[in-house]
Design an enzyme around this catalytic site. Sequence first.
Site, PDB file in Angstrom:
ATOM      1  N   MET A   1      -9.149   8.093  -1.990  1.00  0.00           N
ATOM      2  CA  MET A   1      -9.642   8.932  -0.448  1.00  0.00           C
ATOM      3  C   MET A   1     -10.027  10.352  -0.944  1.00  0.00           C
ATOM      4  O   MET A   1      -9.192  11.183  -1.116  1.00  0.00           O
ATOM      5  CB  MET A   1      -8.972   9.126   1.037  1.00  0.00           C
ATOM      6  CG  MET A   1      -8.519   7.806   1.589  1.00  0.00           C
ATOM      7  SD  MET A   1      -7.846   7.874   2.512  1.00  0.00           S
ATOM      8  CE  MET A   1      -6.862   6.030   2.870  1.00  0.00           C
TER       9      MET A   1
ATOM     10  N   MET B   1     -12.079   4.681  -1.600  1.00  0.00           N
ATOM     11  CA  MET B   1     -12.940   4.795   0.242  1.00  0.00           C
ATOM     12  C   MET B   1     -13.776   6.146  -0.280  1.00  0.00           C
ATOM     13  O   MET B   1     -12.710   7.489   0.128  1.00  0.00           O
ATOM     14  CB  MET B   1     -11.534   4.835   0.413  1.00  0.00           C
ATOM     15  CG  MET B   1     -11.286   3.678   1.068  1.00  0.00           C
ATOM     16  SD  MET B   1      -9.981   3.186   2.128  1.00  0.00           S
ATOM     17  CE  MET B   1      -8.328   3.516   0.896  1.00  0.00           C
TER      18      MET B   1
ATOM     19  N   MET C   1     -11.456  -4.879   5.752  1.00  0.00           N
ATOM     20  CA  MET C   1     -10.706  -4.013   6.781  1.00  0.00           C
ATOM     21  C   MET C   1     -10.907  -4.118   7.583  1.00  0.00           C
ATOM     22  O   MET C   1     -11.884  -4.980   8.584  1.00  0.00           O
ATOM     23  CB  MET C   1     -11.791  -2.773   6.750  1.00  0.00           C
ATOM     24  CG  MET C   1     -11.626  -2.149   5.108  1.00  0.00           C
ATOM     25  SD  MET C   1     -10.337  -1.168   4.265  1.00  0.00           S
ATOM     26  CE  MET C   1      -9.352  -0.306   5.625  1.00  0.00           C
TER      27      MET C   1
ATOM     28  N   HIS D   1      -1.624  -1.718  -3.925  1.00  0.00           N
ATOM     29  CA  HIS D   1      -2.031  -0.687  -3.527  1.00  0.00           C
ATOM     30  C   HIS D   1      -2.806  -0.053  -3.087  1.00  0.00           C
ATOM     31  O   HIS D   1      -1.929   1.083  -3.268  1.00  0.00           O
ATOM     32  CB  HIS D   1      -2.450  -2.052  -2.322  1.00  0.00           C
ATOM     33  CG  HIS D   1      -3.524  -1.741  -1.444  1.00  0.00           C
ATOM     34  ND1 HIS D   1      -4.866  -2.444  -1.568  1.00  0.00           N
ATOM     35  CD2 HIS D   1      -3.918  -0.843  -1.096  1.00  0.00           C
ATOM     36  CE1 HIS D   1      -6.541  -2.170  -0.772  1.00  0.00           C
ATOM     37  NE2 HIS D   1      -5.648  -1.266  -0.499  1.00  0.00           N
TER      38      HIS D   1
ATOM     39  N   SER E   1       0.817  -1.354   0.058  1.00  0.00           N
ATOM     40  CA  SER E   1       0.172   0.187   0.730  1.00  0.00           C
ATOM     41  C   SER E   1       0.476   1.137  -0.092  1.00  0.00           C
ATOM     42  O   SER E   1       1.560   1.624   0.625  1.00  0.00           O
ATOM     43  CB  SER E   1      -0.936   0.273   1.383  1.00  0.00           C
ATOM     44  OG  SER E   1      -1.329   1.185   1.317  1.00  0.00           O
TER      45      SER E   1
ATOM     46  N   HIS F   1      -8.063   0.946  -4.260  1.00  0.00           N
ATOM     47  CA  HIS F   1      -8.910   0.423  -3.166  1.00  0.00           C
ATOM     48  C   HIS F   1      -9.830   2.044  -2.860  1.00  0.00           C
ATOM     49  O   HIS F   1      -9.140   2.942  -3.024  1.00  0.00           O
ATOM     50  CB  HIS F   1      -8.382   0.328  -2.071  1.00  0.00           C
ATOM     51  CG  HIS F   1      -9.687   0.123  -0.997  1.00  0.00           C
ATOM     52  ND1 HIS F   1      -8.331   0.036   0.723  1.00  0.00           N
ATOM     53  CD2 HIS F   1     -10.557   0.188  -0.340  1.00  0.00           C
ATOM     54  CE1 HIS F   1      -9.750   0.082   0.933  1.00  0.00           C
ATOM     55  NE2 HIS F   1     -10.821  -0.141   0.788  1.00  0.00           N
TER      56      HIS F   1
ATOM     57  N   ASP G   1      -4.573   4.067  -2.076  1.00  0.00           N
ATOM     58  CA  ASP G   1      -5.849   4.341  -1.568  1.00  0.00           C
ATOM     59  C   ASP G   1      -6.603   5.823  -2.342  1.00  0.00           C
ATOM     60  O   ASP G   1      -5.635   6.206  -2.055  1.00  0.00           O
ATOM     61  CB  ASP G   1      -5.635   3.974  -0.338  1.00  0.00           C
ATOM     62  CG  ASP G   1      -5.024   2.581   0.254  1.00  0.00           C
ATOM     63  OD1 ASP G   1      -6.200   1.978   0.460  1.00  0.00           O
ATOM     64  OD2 ASP G   1      -4.430   2.808   0.823  1.00  0.00           O
TER      65      ASP G   1
HETATM   66  C1  DX5 Z   1      -6.574   2.643   5.395  1.00  0.00           C
HETATM   67  C2  DX5 Z   1      -5.767   1.757   3.756  1.00  0.00           C
HETATM   68  C3  DX5 Z   1      -5.301   1.120   3.894  1.00  0.00           C
HETATM   69  C4  DX5 Z   1      -3.804   1.919   4.451  1.00  0.00           C
HETATM   70  C5  DX5 Z   1      -2.999   0.356   5.282  1.00  0.00           C
HETATM   71  O1  DX5 Z   1      -7.766   2.948   4.801  1.00  0.00           O
HETATM   72  O2  DX5 Z   1      -7.317   0.829   3.322  1.00  0.00           O
HETATM   73  O3  DX5 Z   1      -4.531   0.290   2.472  1.00  0.00           O
HETATM   74  O4  DX5 Z   1      -3.307   2.472   4.077  1.00  0.00           O
HETATM   75  O5  DX5 Z   1      -2.140   1.094   5.883  1.00  0.00           O
HETATM   76  P1  DX5 Z   1      -1.136   0.103   6.470  1.00  0.00           P
HETATM   77  O6  DX5 Z   1      -0.980  -1.982   6.809  1.00  0.00           O
HETATM   78  O7  DX5 Z   1       0.090   1.257   7.798  1.00  0.00           O
HETATM   79  O8  DX5 Z   1      -2.328  -0.393   8.311  1.00  0.00           O
HETATM   80 ZN    ZN Z   2      -6.324  -0.209   1.640  1.00  0.00          ZN
END
Ligand code: DX5
Ligand code: ZN
Length: 221
Positions: free
Chosen positions: A36, A67, A136, A32, A7, A65, A34
């Site tokens: 947001m 969000m 999650m 990955h 990620s 992903h 993210d």
């Molecule tokens: C959080 C994200 C994750 C995040 C995980 O909302 O969806 O992908 O990057 O980070 P770690 O591995 O540091 O918990």
């Molecule tokens: Zn994520």
Amino acid sequence: MSKIAASILSCDFSDIGTEIAKVEKAGADMIHIDVMDGHFVPNITIGPPVIEKLRKVTQLPFDVHLMIENPHAYVDIFADAGADGITFHVEAVKHHDRLLHKIKKLGKKAGVALNPSTPLFFLDHIYEYLDLILVMTVNPGFGGQEFIEGSYHKVRVLKKKMERHGFDIPIQVDGGVTLENIAKIADAGASIFVAGSAIFNTSDYEQTVKEMKSRITKTDD
Ligand code: DX5
Ligand code: ZN
């Protein structure tokens, strides 16, 4: 076959291209990303123009992903930008079946994500269309949070439920995955491990990814 999804939320954002090249070399299986929007989650990250540029720096699949609220309106541009898989949150969508079909029509892998407090029955009528289920294991929005302990049980129940109904959809876990807990999560039934801070906060990504893989292959056997 288990996989590590790095990620990039926890990488050095001033040099994302280099960071991605480094995790690719380190043996990560996918990137990955993210996304947001500051509405679905209390944080804002990156969008399609950045993904489009990053597409050129790696051969690894992009696991996007989302969000965000109203993902239906945005999946086309994420597909065009270079996503290989698109995962949306069931909590952000009214017509899950419709959106899954839209993503598949775009030729992309379709996944759904469940927040920690969202029950598994949301999946009951869509299993047959899913390429991925993202459980999650922290409340979404930030990297570096602590794994929620109740998630082991949730993953285990999901795995059993799928076995009972003849489905074998990869379970991805996201949030708080570390070297210490990865084997236990694998044992519960997950096969794709998102790791942000557990990789990018270490000095030797290759060593970390290798160690993660060795801990999950032990439970693969
Ligand atoms: C959080 C994200 C994750 C995040 C995980 O909302 O969806 O992908 O990057 O980070 P770690 O591995 O540091 O918990
Ligand atoms: Zn994520």
